[in-house]
Each structure stands twice: as C-alpha cells, then as structure tokens.
Design an enzyme around this catalytic site. Structure first.
Site, PDB file in Angstrom:
ATOM      1  N   ARG A  84     -55.151 -17.947 -24.565  1.00 59.28           N
ATOM      2  CA  ARG A  84     -55.887 -18.599 -23.477  1.00 59.28           C
ATOM      3  C   ARG A  84     -55.353 -18.238 -22.094  1.00 59.28           C
ATOM      4  NH1 ARG A  84     -56.905 -24.610 -26.171  1.00 59.28           N
ATOM      5  NH2 ARG A  84     -58.238 -23.859 -27.863  1.00 59.28           N
ATOM      6  N   LYS A 135     -61.659  -8.719 -11.209  1.00 55.76           N
ATOM      7  CA  LYS A 135     -62.694  -8.476 -12.213  1.00 55.76           C
ATOM      8  C   LYS A 135     -62.081  -7.718 -13.396  1.00 55.76           C
ATOM      9  CE  LYS A 135     -66.904  -8.529  -9.435  1.00 55.76           C
ATOM     10  NZ  LYS A 135     -68.115  -7.774  -9.027  1.00 55.76           N
ATOM     11  N   GLU A 138     -65.662   5.166  -3.658  1.00 59.88           N
ATOM     12  CA  GLU A 138     -65.482   3.711  -3.538  1.00 59.88           C
ATOM     13  C   GLU A 138     -64.840   3.345  -2.199  1.00 59.88           C
ATOM     14  OE1 GLU A 138     -66.533   1.257  -5.196  1.00 59.88           O
ATOM     15  OE2 GLU A 138     -66.823   1.827  -7.299  1.00 59.88           O
ATOM     16  N   LYS A 185     -61.276  -5.332   0.976  1.00 59.03           N
ATOM     17  CA  LYS A 185     -61.658  -5.967  -0.289  1.00 59.03           C
ATOM     18  C   LYS A 185     -60.918  -7.287  -0.493  1.00 59.03           C
ATOM     19  CE  LYS A 185     -62.783  -5.403  -5.068  1.00 59.03           C
ATOM     20  NZ  LYS A 185     -62.979  -4.529  -6.234  1.00 59.03           N
ATOM     21  N   GLU A 215     -68.141 -14.216  -6.477  1.00 63.00           N
ATOM     22  CA  GLU A 215     -69.355 -13.461  -6.181  1.00 63.00           C
ATOM     23  C   GLU A 215     -70.605 -14.335  -6.134  1.00 63.00           C
ATOM     24  OE1 GLU A 215     -71.522  -9.559  -8.015  1.00 63.00           O
ATOM     25  OE2 GLU A 215     -69.348  -9.537  -8.002  1.00 63.00           O
ATOM     26  N   ARG A 256     -69.345 -11.494  -1.598  1.00 63.93           N
ATOM     27  CA  ARG A 256     -68.760 -10.474  -2.474  1.00 63.93           C
ATOM     28  C   ARG A 256     -69.824  -9.557  -3.079  1.00 63.93           C
ATOM     29  NH1 ARG A 256     -63.845 -11.105  -6.948  1.00 63.93           N
ATOM     30  NH2 ARG A 256     -63.768  -8.880  -7.454  1.00 63.93           N
ATOM     31  N   ASN A 315     -71.115  -4.496  -4.071  1.00 67.91           N
ATOM     32  CA  ASN A 315     -71.910  -3.775  -5.059  1.00 67.91           C
ATOM     33  C   ASN A 315     -72.797  -2.708  -4.418  1.00 67.91           C
ATOM     34  OD1 ASN A 315     -70.961  -5.373  -7.253  1.00 67.91           O
ATOM     35  ND2 ASN A 315     -72.356  -7.001  -6.639  1.00 67.91           N
ATOM     36  N   HIS A 353     -74.065   0.234  -6.433  1.00 64.17           N
ATOM     37  CA  HIS A 353     -73.652   0.093  -7.830  1.00 64.17           C
ATOM     38  C   HIS A 353     -74.791  -0.203  -8.801  1.00 64.17           C
ATOM     39  CE1 HIS A 353     -69.641   0.388  -6.308  1.00 64.17           C
ATOM     40  NE2 HIS A 353     -69.120   0.178  -7.500  1.00 64.17           N
ATOM     41  N   HIS A 403     -74.726   2.244 -11.908  1.00 67.31           N
ATOM     42  CA  HIS A 403     -74.577   1.851 -13.310  1.00 67.31           C
ATOM     43  C   HIS A 403     -75.740   2.372 -14.153  1.00 67.31           C
ATOM     44  CE1 HIS A 403     -71.789  -1.735 -12.130  1.00 67.31           C
ATOM     45  NE2 HIS A 403     -71.153  -0.582 -12.173  1.00 67.31           N
ATOM     46  N   HIS A 421     -67.845   7.646 -12.497  1.00 72.98           N
ATOM     47  CA  HIS A 421     -68.303   6.426 -11.825  1.00 72.98           C
ATOM     48  C   HIS A 421     -68.442   6.654 -10.318  1.00 72.98           C
ATOM     49  CE1 HIS A 421     -68.838   2.236 -10.809  1.00 72.98           C
ATOM     50  NE2 HIS A 421     -67.794   2.278 -10.019  1.00 72.98           N
TER      51      HIS A 421
END
Length: 370
Positions: free
Chosen positions: A125, A147, A189, A240, A250, A254, A258, A261, A265, A280
């Site tokens: 956990r 993330k 990026e 960032k 987000e 935030r 993206n 992106h 993706h 990427h």
C-alpha cells in the site's frame, strides 16, 4: 546542491535536487534514513545504464547509513511497460524483504521511473521511492510531477497513480553519452514546456538545439555547452514543478502540460500497430505542430503561426509531419485517458507562453484538420 521544491500550499510534496555525478545521490539518501540506523534501498535500473547503479552501489558501500539491498535490472521499452513487469517488481521487493521503511530508487529514463514509482506505490500500500533520471526526457518531464503507470492494450499510461517521489536527482553529465535521437526526444518535451510558460526560454531552447543540429561533433558540443544545457533543464524543471504545485491532480492548469500529447499518443499507438519506429518525443514534436495547426484554423493563432513553429522545430532537428492521416488517429484519441464524456481537452496555443484549453470532440478536431 541546488533544489527546487514541489509544494501544495505549505506542505512539501517532493524535491528536485541538482548535483554533479551519481555518487552525490548518497548524501541525499542519507537524509531519508531518519531515526533508522540504516536506510534500505532497492534499486530498479534500466539495464542499459547498469553502470550508474554499480557506481551508486560502490559509493554507498562507504556510507554507514545507506545499504543497497538489491538491484532489479529492467529492459525498459514500451513493450515491457505493462502490468506484468510491475508485478514482477513487487514480487522482487517481497522476496528481498523490503518493508514499509524501504526506499525504491529508480535509475533510468521515463519508462523506468514510471514503472518503479507505480510498483512502489502499490507494494504494501505504498513505500517511499526516488528517481535518478538518466535521459533528458525524464529530467525535464517524466520524472517530475508524480505520474506513474503502465500501458494497457497499446494505450499509453492507461493504468497508474499520481504519487510524488521523495526526490528526483538530476545530473547533466549522464546526458553526454545519451544517443542523439534519445536526446532530441527529450528536447521535444523541453520545448513543449517553454511553449506553455515562456519567459524567453523557448527562443533559447530552439537556438541551442539548432546549434546542436548544425554541429559536426554533437557530443563535443554538449560537453562544451554543459552549463547552458543545465540552465535549460533547470528552467524546464522549475516550470513543471510550479504547475504541479498549483494543480497536482490535473483538474485545471496541469492539463496544459499535455500540449501535443493527445495527438502524440495516437501517433504512437498507430506506430506500434504498423510496426513503425517513432519515439515519444518525436510524436510530441509532431503533436505540437498539429495543435498549432488546430489553433490557427480555429482562429486562436494568427495565420502562418503553425508553419513558423514547424520551421523552428525542424531547424532544431525535430520531426514536424504526421506520418498518418488525421482520421486514422481518431479512435486512439477518443480512448485517450484524458477524454471525458467524449470531449477532449485540447491544449491550443497562439504563441510561446500563451496556451489555453479548448474542449471539442475528436470528430470536430479531425474535421477541422482534414
């Protein structure tokens, strides 16, 4: 060592530590031993940079407060970025006797940090974890912000959690041996970050990359210009960290991170389906140009903006043309993890430092760009 802090109001969420050399990570680790006599560290490392894990273990052998309890060597690839790999990591932690006071240390690029952070977040956990990012992409983006996750059914990062590492340790020296293509993948990026929040850094970054692209000996260029590169990395990490501090989960600001992106993706999913080789960062670069085209055609950006941006990225050595028809990207975009009730929060821009969210359906975006 200089630091950048990620905070939520007055609560510390994480640290970005800038140092020189992998060995300097050990004093940072010693701070996390706390009241325990020894901090037990479990290293998860991309096998391609195993030498850095060996250097860390050698340096830790001189410390009375840090013990490297084992090293899990990972084949870091999009194909291996799946739940089965994360479960293998948690099994390794269990077999190695990792308790709730252990710290998982990821050494590698964004794939490694994403999976190691996810494994640490679900093991018992949640145990502590930290990162040593070894690619430009991870230093300016993937290893910052909390993330974590894995791909599922060819969809990018569909399973995961947001949980902050204890620290992210950045040293630019590791980038000098990075293959140029991987370096440029991270550069995309970095440029994205400065398009979101400029402060003059967008122009500096594309000039740096253009000079790199024109250099005959690119590794020598990076060695000679290490201070300028570190300055760019620090600026991107600061942007960032600031965004994440203001919107960790987000729900608003935030989302701007993206930029490009949603298209990227979908491009990556098509590439995997067709057996094409697209990184990427390369997909993000193309996605940024597509976002600029969408911005221009919806009237947000002035005429000619997309072509000027594409020219600047191309001179920086980045790809700008989508290899697939826009409509072929539609299905993947509609299943993007950020889609809500059929609506995508497209990040559009009218210039460096001027971005905003525009909600529309995938079919609307595809029709406009077709």
């Amino acid at each position: 060592m200089e630091e950048i802090f990620i905070k939520e109001r007055d609560r510390m969420l994480g640290r970005i530590v800038f140092g020189h050399g992998i060995g300097e990570t050990v004093p940072v680790l010693e701070e996390y031993a706390g009241s325990a006599s020894v901090l037990n560290v479990y290293v998860i490392c991309d096998i391609r940079v195993s030498g850095y894990a060996d250097m860390l273990e050698s340096r830790a052998s001189d410390s009375s407060r840090v013990k490297i309890c084992g090293k899990y060597m990972l084949e870091a690839s999009e194909e291996k970025k799946i739940m089965e790999t994360v479960l293998s990591m948690t099994g390794w932690l269990l077999a190695g006797g990792a308790d709730r006071n252990a710290l998982v240390l990821a050494v590698g690029g964004g794939i490694t940090t994403d999976m190691a952070g996810f494994a640490a977040s679900i093991y018992k956990r949640g145990v502590r974890f930290a990162y040593i990012p070894t690619t430009l992409l991870s230093q300016v983006d993937a290893a910052i912000g909390g993330k974590t996750g894995v791909n599922y059914d060819s969809y990018k990062n569909m399973l995961g959690v947001i949980r902050q590492p204890e620290f992210t340790y950045i040293c630019p020296e590791v980038l000098e041996s990075l293959p140029l293509r991987e370096f440029l993948s991270g550069a995309a990026e970095m440029v994205k970050t400065f398009l979101i929040e400029d402060g003059g850094w967008y122009g500096k970054s594309v000039r740096f990359l253009s000079d790199l692209h024109a250099a005959v000996d690119k590794q020598d260029f990076l060695r000679r210009n290490r201070p300028a590169l570190l300055e760019l990395i620090h600026a991107a990490a600061s942007v960032k960290a600031g965004v994440v501090s203001r919107d960790q989960f987000e729900t608003g600001e935030r989302r701007k991170l993206n930029l490009g992106h949603t298209f990227a993706h979908a491009i990556e999913k098509n590439a995997r389906k067709n057996g094409d080789d697209i990184t990427h960062g390369e997909a993000v670069s193309v996605g940024i140009v597509m976002a600029a085209e969408l911005s221009e055609r919806t009237g947000l950006a002035p005429r000619g903006f997309a072509s000027r941006l594409a020219g600047e990225l191309e001179r920086a050595g980045l790809p700008v043309k989508c290899p697939y028809p826009v409509r072929s990207l539609a299905e993947a975009m509609s299943r993007d993890k950020k889609a809500e009730d059929g609506i995508i929060h497209f990040v559009l821009l009218s210039g460096p430092g001027d971005v905003r969210i525009a909600d529309m359906t995938v079919s609307e975006a595809a029709r406009i760009l077709a």
